[in-house]
Write a protein that holds these residues in place. Structure first.
Motif, PDB file in Angstrom:
ATOM      1  N   ALA A  50      14.240  24.417  11.600  1.00 19.24           N
ATOM      2  CA  ALA A  50      14.901  23.422  10.762  1.00 19.24           C
ATOM      3  C   ALA A  50      14.304  23.473   9.368  1.00 19.24           C
ATOM      4  O   ALA A  50      13.127  23.788   9.195  1.00 19.24           O
ATOM      5  CB  ALA A  50      14.722  22.028  11.354  1.00 19.24           C
ATOM      6  N   VAL A  51      15.131  23.148   8.387  1.00 17.50           N
ATOM      7  CA  VAL A  51      14.699  23.110   6.994  1.00 17.50           C
ATOM      8  C   VAL A  51      15.003  21.730   6.437  1.00 17.50           C
ATOM      9  O   VAL A  51      16.102  21.199   6.643  1.00 17.50           O
ATOM     10  CB  VAL A  51      15.427  24.188   6.156  1.00 17.50           C
ATOM     11  CG1 VAL A  51      15.046  24.082   4.692  1.00 17.50           C
ATOM     12  CG2 VAL A  51      15.140  25.580   6.701  1.00 17.50           C
ATOM     13  N   LEU A  79      19.537  22.752  10.708  1.00 17.06           N
ATOM     14  CA  LEU A  79      19.078  23.883  11.492  1.00 17.06           C
ATOM     15  C   LEU A  79      19.547  25.155  10.802  1.00 17.06           C
ATOM     16  O   LEU A  79      20.643  25.198  10.242  1.00 17.06           O
ATOM     17  CB  LEU A  79      19.618  23.804  12.922  1.00 17.06           C
ATOM     18  CG  LEU A  79      19.157  22.589  13.716  1.00 17.06           C
ATOM     19  CD1 LEU A  79      19.827  22.567  15.085  1.00 17.06           C
ATOM     20  CD2 LEU A  79      17.645  22.586  13.859  1.00 17.06           C
ATOM     21  N   THR A  80      18.730  26.175  10.843  1.00 22.21           N
ATOM     22  CA  THR A  80      19.063  27.407  10.122  1.00 22.21           C
ATOM     23  C   THR A  80      20.255  28.145  10.726  1.00 22.21           C
ATOM     24  O   THR A  80      20.843  28.989  10.064  1.00 22.21           O
ATOM     25  CB  THR A  80      17.844  28.352  10.041  1.00 22.21           C
ATOM     26  OG1 THR A  80      17.381  28.628  11.360  1.00 22.21           O
ATOM     27  CG2 THR A  80      16.739  27.732   9.205  1.00 22.21           C
ATOM     28  N   ASP A 109      22.991  26.642  11.329  1.00 22.63           N
ATOM     29  CA  ASP A 109      24.111  25.817  10.853  1.00 22.63           C
ATOM     30  C   ASP A 109      24.784  24.977  11.943  1.00 22.63           C
ATOM     31  O   ASP A 109      25.892  24.486  11.760  1.00 22.63           O
ATOM     32  CB  ASP A 109      25.174  26.661  10.135  1.00 22.63           C
ATOM     33  CG  ASP A 109      24.660  27.244   8.836  1.00 22.63           C
ATOM     34  OD1 ASP A 109      23.868  26.562   8.144  1.00 22.63           O
ATOM     35  OD2 ASP A 109      25.038  28.394   8.509  1.00 22.63           O
ATOM     36  N   SER A 110      24.109  24.741  13.081  1.00 22.56           N
ATOM     37  CA  SER A 110      24.712  23.963  14.159  1.00 22.56           C
ATOM     38  C   SER A 110      24.518  22.457  13.999  1.00 22.56           C
ATOM     39  O   SER A 110      25.187  21.680  14.680  1.00 22.56           O
ATOM     40  CB  SER A 110      24.172  24.415  15.516  1.00 22.56           C
ATOM     41  OG  SER A 110      22.780  24.130  15.617  1.00 22.56           O
ATOM     42  N   PHE A 111      23.622  22.043  13.097  1.00 21.37           N
ATOM     43  CA  PHE A 111      23.365  20.611  12.931  1.00 21.37           C
ATOM     44  C   PHE A 111      22.791  20.356  11.544  1.00 21.37           C
ATOM     45  O   PHE A 111      21.908  21.078  11.086  1.00 21.37           O
ATOM     46  CB  PHE A 111      22.374  20.123  13.997  1.00 21.37           C
ATOM     47  CG  PHE A 111      22.090  18.643  13.948  1.00 21.37           C
ATOM     48  CD1 PHE A 111      23.032  17.723  14.363  1.00 21.37           C
ATOM     49  CD2 PHE A 111      20.876  18.168  13.493  1.00 21.37           C
ATOM     50  CE1 PHE A 111      22.772  16.358  14.331  1.00 21.37           C
ATOM     51  CE2 PHE A 111      20.601  16.810  13.455  1.00 21.37           C
ATOM     52  CZ  PHE A 111      21.551  15.906  13.875  1.00 21.37           C
ATOM     53  N   LYS A 112      23.331  19.311  10.894  1.00 19.74           N
ATOM     54  CA  LYS A 112      22.826  18.898   9.591  1.00 19.74           C
ATOM     55  C   LYS A 112      22.823  17.373   9.572  1.00 19.74           C
ATOM     56  O   LYS A 112      23.738  16.738  10.082  1.00 19.74           O
ATOM     57  CB  LYS A 112      23.706  19.438   8.468  1.00 19.74           C
ATOM     58  CG  LYS A 112      23.195  19.081   7.084  1.00 19.74           C
ATOM     59  CD  LYS A 112      24.028  19.723   5.993  1.00 19.74           C
ATOM     60  CE  LYS A 112      23.415  19.391   4.641  1.00 19.74           C
ATOM     61  NZ  LYS A 112      24.101  20.078   3.548  1.00 19.74           N
ATOM     62  N   VAL A 113      21.779  16.785   8.987  1.00 19.41           N
ATOM     63  CA  VAL A 113      21.683  15.339   8.953  1.00 19.41           C
ATOM     64  C   VAL A 113      21.092  14.892   7.622  1.00 19.41           C
ATOM     65  O   VAL A 113      20.203  15.543   7.066  1.00 19.41           O
ATOM     66  CB  VAL A 113      20.833  14.821  10.148  1.00 19.41           C
ATOM     67  CG1 VAL A 113      19.408  15.322  10.080  1.00 19.41           C
ATOM     68  CG2 VAL A 113      20.860  13.304  10.249  1.00 19.41           C
TER      69      VAL A 113
END
Length: 144
Positions: free
Chosen positions: A12-13, A24-25, A27-31
């Motif tokens: 994760a970044v 997540l790198t 691209d499956s989850f962004k918050v």
């Protein structure tokens, strides 16, 4: 001691810290990350404590379900993970504490507590936090 074998890795970044974005790198989850209003933040996103509660609760319940299966116990399980951000007077910073409330459908509190303790000994999050943060594990009544 046997050497551990890597089974899975995720990355994760975060940009912007407690008021930024995490993804997540793959691209499956962004918050969107935001400090809670109670702590002077905007509250317009999730905070790290919420994300920790979600992850720890899911991991703990997975460990609980495994221990239930090993003990031939059926029924639904519920884990409520309450994560609290506390002041830390030792360094004028912060620390977290956790209360895991565990319920198993059809089981009394004594049987539930025994399985919850086994799950706590097995859960990777519990292992990672052991000796670092206060974690209370307690059996509660199942809520349908």
């Amino acid at each position: 001691m046997a050497e551990s074998k890597k089974l899975y890795t995720t990355t994760a970044v975060n940009t912007g810290g407690r008021d930024g974005d995490s993804s997540l790198t793959d691209d499956s989850f962004k918050v969107k990350i935001a400090s809670p209003k109670k702590l002077g933040g905007s509250g317009d996103g999730q905070n790290p404590e919420q994300l920790f509660a979600l992850g720890y609760g899911a991991c703990f319940n997975g460990a609980l379900e495994l221990k239930m299966k090993e003990a031939n116990v059926s029924g639904k399980s519920q884990v409520t993970s309450e994560v609290t951000l506390n002041s830390d007077p030792t360094d004028n910073g912060f620390k977290i504490s956790v209360v895991m409330s565990v319920a198993i459908e059809g089981q009394d509190k004594e049987a539930t507590q025994e399985l919850a303790e086994k799950a706590h000994a097995f859960c990777p999050y519990s292992k990672a936090t052991r000796g670092n943060i206060d974690v209370e594990v307690k059996a509660v009544d199942f809520q349908a």
